[in-house]
Scaffold this motif. Structure first.
Motif, mmCIF file in Angstrom:
data_model
loop_
_atom_site.group_PDB
_atom_site.id
_atom_site.type_symbol
_atom_site.label_atom_id
_atom_site.label_comp_id
_atom_site.label_asym_id
_atom_site.label_seq_id
_atom_site.Cartn_x
_atom_site.Cartn_y
_atom_site.Cartn_z
ATOM 1 N N UNK A 1 7.398 13.032 3.074
ATOM 2 C CA UNK A 1 5.905 13.127 2.296
ATOM 3 C C UNK A 1 5.439 11.801 2.107
ATOM 4 N N UNK A 2 6.368 10.673 1.849
ATOM 5 C CA UNK A 2 5.858 9.400 1.533
ATOM 6 C C UNK A 2 5.082 8.826 2.825
ATOM 7 N N UNK A 3 5.572 9.175 4.019
ATOM 8 C CA UNK A 3 5.089 8.655 5.211
ATOM 9 C C UNK A 3 3.642 9.292 5.323
ATOM 10 N N UNK A 4 3.771 10.531 5.118
ATOM 11 C CA UNK A 4 2.564 11.415 5.282
ATOM 12 C C UNK A 4 1.417 11.044 4.342
ATOM 13 N N UNK A 5 1.901 10.831 3.090
ATOM 14 C CA UNK A 5 1.028 10.405 2.186
ATOM 15 C C UNK A 5 0.388 8.897 2.422
ATOM 16 N N UNK A 6 0.951 8.155 2.900
ATOM 17 C CA UNK A 6 0.606 6.839 3.226
ATOM 18 C C UNK A 6 -0.566 6.914 4.483
ATOM 19 N N UNK A 7 -0.161 7.537 5.503
ATOM 20 C CA UNK A 7 -1.187 7.787 6.561
ATOM 21 C C UNK A 7 -2.359 8.325 6.047
ATOM 22 N N UNK A 8 -2.293 9.313 4.935
ATOM 23 C CA UNK A 8 -3.307 10.257 4.494
ATOM 24 C C UNK A 8 -4.249 9.267 3.850
ATOM 25 N N UNK B 1 5.858 9.827 -11.025
ATOM 26 C CA UNK B 1 5.644 8.876 -10.264
ATOM 27 C C UNK B 1 6.580 7.861 -10.461
ATOM 28 N N UNK B 2 7.028 7.494 -11.638
ATOM 29 C CA UNK B 2 8.013 6.282 -11.669
ATOM 30 C C UNK B 2 9.424 6.774 -11.258
ATOM 31 N N UNK B 3 9.941 8.109 -11.320
ATOM 32 C CA UNK B 3 11.077 8.624 -10.617
ATOM 33 C C UNK B 3 10.881 8.400 -9.075
ATOM 34 N N UNK B 4 10.150 8.951 -8.568
ATOM 35 C CA UNK B 4 9.952 8.751 -7.021
ATOM 36 C C UNK B 4 9.896 7.470 -6.654
ATOM 37 N N UNK B 5 9.167 6.542 -7.221
ATOM 38 C CA UNK B 5 9.182 5.197 -6.853
ATOM 39 C C UNK B 5 10.480 4.497 -7.030
ATOM 40 N N UNK B 6 11.309 4.753 -8.006
ATOM 41 C CA UNK B 6 12.594 4.445 -8.116
ATOM 42 C C UNK B 6 13.590 4.996 -6.860
ATOM 43 N N UNK B 7 13.238 6.077 -6.036
ATOM 44 C CA UNK B 7 13.998 6.467 -5.210
ATOM 45 C C UNK B 7 13.740 6.213 -3.841
ATOM 46 N N UNK C 1 0.944 -1.262 -0.113
ATOM 47 C CA UNK C 1 -0.128 0.086 0.005
ATOM 48 C C UNK C 1 0.868 1.364 -0.086
ATOM 49 N N UNK C 2 1.937 1.231 0.664
ATOM 50 C CA UNK C 2 2.827 2.263 0.759
ATOM 51 C C UNK C 2 3.632 2.631 -0.742
ATOM 52 N N UNK C 3 3.763 1.297 -1.410
ATOM 53 C CA UNK C 3 4.283 1.570 -2.772
ATOM 54 C C UNK C 3 3.387 1.925 -3.941
ATOM 55 N N UNK C 4 2.017 2.076 -3.692
ATOM 56 C CA UNK C 4 0.927 2.109 -4.522
ATOM 57 C C UNK C 4 1.091 3.416 -5.256
ATOM 58 N N UNK C 5 0.328 3.441 -6.271
ATOM 59 C CA UNK C 5 0.416 4.935 -7.270
ATOM 60 C C UNK C 5 -0.351 5.699 -6.633
ATOM 61 N N UNK C 6 -1.334 5.400 -5.667
ATOM 62 C CA UNK C 6 -2.125 6.307 -5.162
ATOM 63 C C UNK C 6 -1.139 7.066 -4.159
ATOM 64 N N UNK C 7 -0.232 6.476 -3.307
ATOM 65 C CA UNK C 7 0.454 6.992 -2.326
ATOM 66 C C UNK C 7 1.453 7.771 -2.854
ATOM 67 N N UNK C 8 2.345 7.228 -3.953
ATOM 68 C CA UNK C 8 3.273 7.912 -4.507
ATOM 69 C C UNK C 8 2.855 9.222 -5.211
ATOM 70 N N UNK C 9 1.520 9.084 -5.868
ATOM 71 C CA UNK C 9 0.856 10.004 -6.636
ATOM 72 C C UNK C 9 0.657 11.311 -5.651
#
Length: 413
Positions: free
Chosen positions: A112-119, A76-82, A38-46
């Protein structure tokens, strides 16, 4: 490199399927993997891309126009790779590792990745809760309509069948039925008694005393009246006997009255069979009327029972609808109360700090690796030189290489 940390709870969560954990362990491995995915999902990265507005940066947009679909997909692809997400062993902590060239940027991405997952999880939870509430409200409305129809059907049935006070009518009919049954039994016994007495009178001539001992004869109005008069006259004669002699006019007058009444009683008793037959006929008629009344009450009781069957069906249906409707209302209230009281499935444990030094290249690591590599390379070269050296340095070397006997050795040449 920047690392932010999230912690997931030990309580059961219906959204992610996390099972309750009584120990500090990890719980269900599938549930944890679900959380990481779920943390790696497109919704969270988006969410990360949107919150940090990364599409305006050339390094993330890939040269595409800002706010375009291609720029968003590339970001999204760039952030996922980072971003690299991993679970700390034997903990409930999840690390969000982000590596990049800009220290502030990687810290922002990690946080922001953590905050986005929580949100995102809170958003999904809110949608699920809202959907559940809407479903409960719709079900409550349906049950309310059904309850209204049940109440109307029951009211119409009462009015059309005059069953407003059905229970009271039923109680009255049953009470009357019991009374008639008891009265009919009593009347049947009385009729049988009269028939027995009549049979005895017809078969043999009973003496006067036995006739008077029969309750039906003794209770006959004519007989009871004469007996009362005789008793009174005999009492008066007993009083006169104390004062006068039998030849006294008053005494004789009372005796004459008693004699006359005795004759009347004898005349009445002579017609005892007729009296008993009349009483038996009256008893039979009364018994017949009681039987008719009993049948009428039984028919009315059956009609009321038939009405009660349908009435009870409607009543049970209405009560059932009422109970289900109230349970749904209670559930809606519970959901409303628990909206702000539930523990979130995951929360921020620690935000990332801006890194003070790069993780790559690591100078100490590079120097150490180079030194070790040079040392190993030197050893390899020395070994190679030794292996390529063909000079004869001893008598043994000469014997092995020339394969001829040694005649002698000159120490210094």
């Amino acid at each position: 490199k920047a690392v932010s940390v999230a912690q997931f709870g030990s309580e059961q969560n219906s959204l992610l399927g996390l099972n309750s954990m009584s120990t500090p362990g990890l719980g269900d491995e599938k549930s944890v993997n679900t959380l990481i995915q779920a943390a790696k999902s497109r919704e969270v990265i988006g969410r990360v891309v949107t919150e940090l507005n990364l599409m305006r940066l050339a390094g993330f947009s890939g040269g595409h126009p800002n706010n375009s679909k291609e720029a968003r997909e590339n970001a999204i692809s760039t952030v996922s790779s980072m971003v690299r997400i991993s679970l700390r062993k034997d903990t409930r902590l999840i690390d969000f590792n982000v590596t990049g060239a800009d220290p502030e940027q990687v810290a922002s991405l990690s946080n922001q990745a953590v905050l986005s997952l929580v949100a995102e999880l809170e958003s999904q939870k809110s949608k699920t809760m809202q959907g559940a509430v809407q479903a409960l409200v719709a079900e409550g409305q349906r049950l309310q309509d059904k309850l209204t129809k049940s109440e109307i059907a029951m009211h119409d049935y009462k009015r059309s069948n005059q069953a407003i006070s059905l229970d009271e009518r039923k109680d009255l009919v049953l009470t009357k039925l019991k009374e008639l049954g008891s009265e009919l039994n009593h009347q049947s016994k009385e009729r049988l008694t009269l028939e027995t007495q009549l049979k005895a009178c017809k078969e043999e001539q009973l003496p006067r005393d036995e006739l008077l001992s029969l309750p039906t004869i003794a209770s006959h109005p004519k007989v009871s009246g004469i007996l009362t008069q005789l008793s009174n006259q005999k009492s008066a004669l007993a009083l006169l006997a104390e004062r006068y002699k039998p030849k006294h006019p008053k005494y004789e007058s009372v005796q004459a009255v008693i004699s006359n009444q005795e004759q009347q009683l004898t005349t009445i008793l002579a017609d005892a069979v007729h009296m008993l037959e009349s009483s038996c006929e009256n008893a039979r008629e009364l018994e017949r009327r009681l039987q008719e009344q009993l049948k009428k009450q039984e028919s009315e009781a059956l009609d009321l029972e038939q009405l009660a069957v349908q009435y009870n069906v409607l009543k049970r249906e209405m009560e059932s609808d009422q109970a289900v409707y109230e349970s749904v209302l209670t559930r809606i209230k519970q959901v409303d109360v628990s909206k702000g009281m539930e523990t979130p499935p995951i929360w921020v444990h620690q935000l990332a700090m801006v890194p003070g030094e790069p993780v790559s290249p690591n100078a100490k690591k590079v120097v150490g690796s180079s030194t070790a590599g040079g040392f190993m390379l030197g050893l390899a070269i020395i070994g190679l030189i030794v292996m390529q050296d063909r000079s004869i340095r001893s008598v043994e070397d000469a014997r092995q290489k020339l394969r001829v006997p040694v005649l002698g050795m000159i120490a210094n040449l």
